[in-house]
Each structure stands twice: as structure tokens, then as C-alpha cells.
Write an enzyme that holds these catalytic residues in place. Structure first.
Site, PDB file in Angstrom:
ATOM      1  N   GLU A 100      42.311  36.223  42.334  1.00 15.95           N
ATOM      2  CA  GLU A 100      41.845  37.074  43.424  1.00 15.95           C
ATOM      3  C   GLU A 100      41.601  38.493  42.929  1.00 15.95           C
ATOM      4  O   GLU A 100      42.320  38.995  42.058  1.00 15.95           O
ATOM      5  CB  GLU A 100      42.887  37.074  44.549  1.00 15.95           C
ATOM      6  N   ASP A 102      40.965  42.248  44.762  1.00 22.69           N
ATOM      7  CA  ASP A 102      41.120  42.825  46.101  1.00 22.69           C
ATOM      8  C   ASP A 102      40.672  44.267  46.232  1.00 22.69           C
ATOM      9  O   ASP A 102      41.060  45.124  45.432  1.00 22.69           O
ATOM     10  CB  ASP A 102      42.606  42.814  46.504  1.00 22.69           C
ATOM     11  N   GLU A 104      41.415  46.515  49.657  1.00 28.15           N
ATOM     12  CA  GLU A 104      41.957  46.527  51.021  1.00 28.15           C
ATOM     13  C   GLU A 104      42.041  47.980  51.487  1.00 28.15           C
ATOM     14  O   GLU A 104      42.543  48.842  50.750  1.00 28.15           O
ATOM     15  CB  GLU A 104      43.339  45.879  51.083  1.00 28.15           C
ATOM     16  N   HIS A 117      43.622  50.137  48.665  1.00 28.66           N
ATOM     17  CA  HIS A 117      44.602  49.325  47.947  1.00 28.66           C
ATOM     18  C   HIS A 117      43.844  48.303  47.100  1.00 28.66           C
ATOM     19  O   HIS A 117      43.000  47.568  47.630  1.00 28.66           O
ATOM     20  CB  HIS A 117      45.492  48.628  48.987  1.00 28.66           C
ATOM     21  N   ASN A 127      51.008  41.475  42.018  1.00 25.30           N
ATOM     22  CA  ASN A 127      51.888  42.577  41.620  1.00 25.30           C
ATOM     23  C   ASN A 127      51.208  43.565  40.675  1.00 25.30           C
ATOM     24  O   ASN A 127      51.858  44.165  39.821  1.00 25.30           O
ATOM     25  CB  ASN A 127      53.172  42.045  40.963  1.00 25.30           C
TER      26      ASN A 127
END
Length: 284
Positions: A100, A102, A104, A117, A127
Site C-alpha cells: 500500500e 498512502d 491521508e 499523513h 509503520n
């Protein structure tokens, strides 16, 4: 002769416009997957909106799966008091050992900055969070958020400015996403247990419905497939995005962003990793 040239130019412009419209059509590229009417494609396929109210959020996903690509999306985020809301825009595979990438966007109270984020998952393990404030108001207008993912690195860009790079360090034992095709997903949802100041600020539902908008999707420079029966096709050559890394000017831009706007970096969080920072933190 001049008239012929003018006609040629008009024809070329029309063709380029059609290609542009086709490449960015949300009807052609995405399916609305949840929200019961709270996500909508409008303006002849050129704009998509997601809304959130107290009953439900909404979201969509790409028709294609990608294995490497340069993917652009223009987004305008929830305006005003957006505390407790999250606008997620990411690529992800499926299964217990998913990969993934990301973006965000964590909302905040009026006048305070959004938190961008970012994270990278490999084999179901993340993490790897880095968080930033933005140097502009992401609710006032559309801005371009880009993932450039190739065999060498994953580059996160905002309006063409790199903010983060996750390099392929497989040679040093760090897993890297390179074999699991991913779809694009986006959603607007409520997460006031953690999204704003660690959950201290809750969603004010008197401001609902909340809304985020998307336009100008571009996946021209990608390796993709539309059917699970086929493997991902890719025609990238040695001079293309497929082998792009940052140049010295881009490293300078990224340093500016990270020096002035980064608010969290997992690679400096010694309390979180008392036994030692993740391997890649000592390599980049």
C-alpha cells in the site's frame, strides 16, 4: 495554405482535448463503491465528489490495477471545520500480505492546517509514517497529488514538488512493493478517535455534510490491467518515468519541505523503536 494549416491546428487541438477528457474521465476510470449516493460523478465525467454526514461517508476505486506508474489526481479538501474527518487517497493490493502507498489528509478546526499523513506498506507491514503540514490552503483550490512508483523508488509529490522518497533497498533486506498490482482507492470518512490532535478534537456534525472534490486524473504513464485474467502490461522504456529518481534540484525541494513542514518522521522516533530504527532509516 494558411486556412489548411489553421484547420490542421484546430483538428489537433480538438484531438488533444478529446484525449485529455478521455484520460481523466471518472466514468471510464473509477467505480463508486460505497456511500449510498454520497459520492457522485458530475460535469460529464470530469469531476467526482465525496461527501460525509453523520450516517455515512463515501468512496470509490479504480477499474484498473497498476504495477508501477506515475499517477496524478487533483483534489480539493473539506473546507472549514474539518476536524475528525479523513480524506484518504491511496494505492493498495489485497490479501493478508498487502502492499500500500498512502496519502491521508487529516482534517482540523477552522484556521489550523491539515495534516498530510503518508505511509508505505510492504507485505502487510506499515509503520513508515511521515506527516507534513502543507504550504498552502488545500481547501481553497485544487492541488495535484502524485505517486510515482517504479522499480527504483516511490516518490510522493505535491504540485510536482517531492516531499518523500521510499527507495528500493531490497539488497539490504528491506521489502519493496514490486509484484502485487494495486488499485487506487479514495474515501471521505469519520475518524475522530484519532484523526485530529490524536482524537482530542471531535467532529462537529453541525458542519455536515462535508465534501471533497477530485478532478484531472491522469494515469497515462502507468503499467496497468483491466482484467484479473491478464498480467499487467507495460511499455515503459529506459528513458521514461519507469527509471526516474530525484535530481539534485528535486532533492533540494524535498529538503525544503522536510525542514520546514515535516511534523513527524518514523525514522527519528527512537522512543517508538527502542531496539533500533528500521533498516531503511540508516540507508537513505
Amino acid at each position: 495554405m494558411a486556412a489548411f494549416t489553421t484547420k490542421q491546428s484546430l483538428l489537433l487541438l480538438s484531438l488533444l482535448l478529446l484525449i485529455s477528457l478521455s484520460a481523466g474521465s471518472f466514468y471510464d476510470n473509477f467505480d463508486i463503491t460505497w456511500g449510498n449516493g454520497r459520492a457522485n460523478i458530475v460535469e460529464s465525467g470530469q469531476l467526482l465528489t465525496c461527501t460525509l454526514d453523520k450516517i455515512s461517508g463515501s468512496g470509490f476505486q479504480s477499474k484498473k490495477e497498476y504495477l508501477f506508474g506515475k499517477i496524478d489526481m487533483k483534489m480539493k479538501l473539506v473546507a472549514g471545520n474539518s476536524a475528525g474527518t479523513v480524506t484518504a487517497y491511496y494505492l493498495s493490493s489485497k490479501g493478508e500480505t498487502w502492499d500500500e502507498i498512502d496519502f491521508e489528509f487529516l482534517g482540523n478546526v477552522t484556521g489550523q492546517p491539515y495534516v498530510l499523513h503518508t505511509n508505505v506498506f510492504t507485505g502487510g507491514k506499515g509503520n513508515r509514517e511521515m506527516q507534513f503540514y502543507l504550504w498552502f490552503d488545500p481547501t481553497a483550490d485544487f492541488h495535484t497529488y502524485t505517486v510515482l512508483w517504479n522499480p527504483l523508488n516511490i516518490i510522493f509529490l505535491v504540485d510536482g514538488i517531492p516531499i518523500r522518497v521510499f527507495k528500493n533497498n531490497e539488497a539490504n533486506g528491506v521489502a519493496y512493493p514490486k509484484s502485487q498490482p494495486m488499485k487506487i482507492y479514495s474515501s471521505l470518512w469519520e475518524a475522530d478517535d484519532w484523526a485530529t490532535q490524536g482524537g482530542k478534537v471531535k467532529t462537529d456534525w453541525t458542519n455536515a455534510p462535508f465534501s471533497a472534490s477530485y478532478k484531472s486524473f491522469n494515469d497515462v504513464d502507468c503499467c496497468s490491467r483491466t482484467s484479473l485474467l491478464n498480467w499487467v502490461t507495460c511499455n515503459a522504456n529506459s528513458n521514461s518515468w519507469m527509471w526516474t529518481t530525484l535530481n539534485s534540484n528535486q532533492y533540494g525541494q524535498m529538503k525544503w519541505v522536510q525542514d520546514d513542514y515535516m511534523i513527524y518522521n518514523y525514522c527519528t522516533d527512537f522512543k517508538r523503536f527502542p531496539q533500533g530504527l528500521p533498516t531503511e532509516c540508516n540507508l537513505n
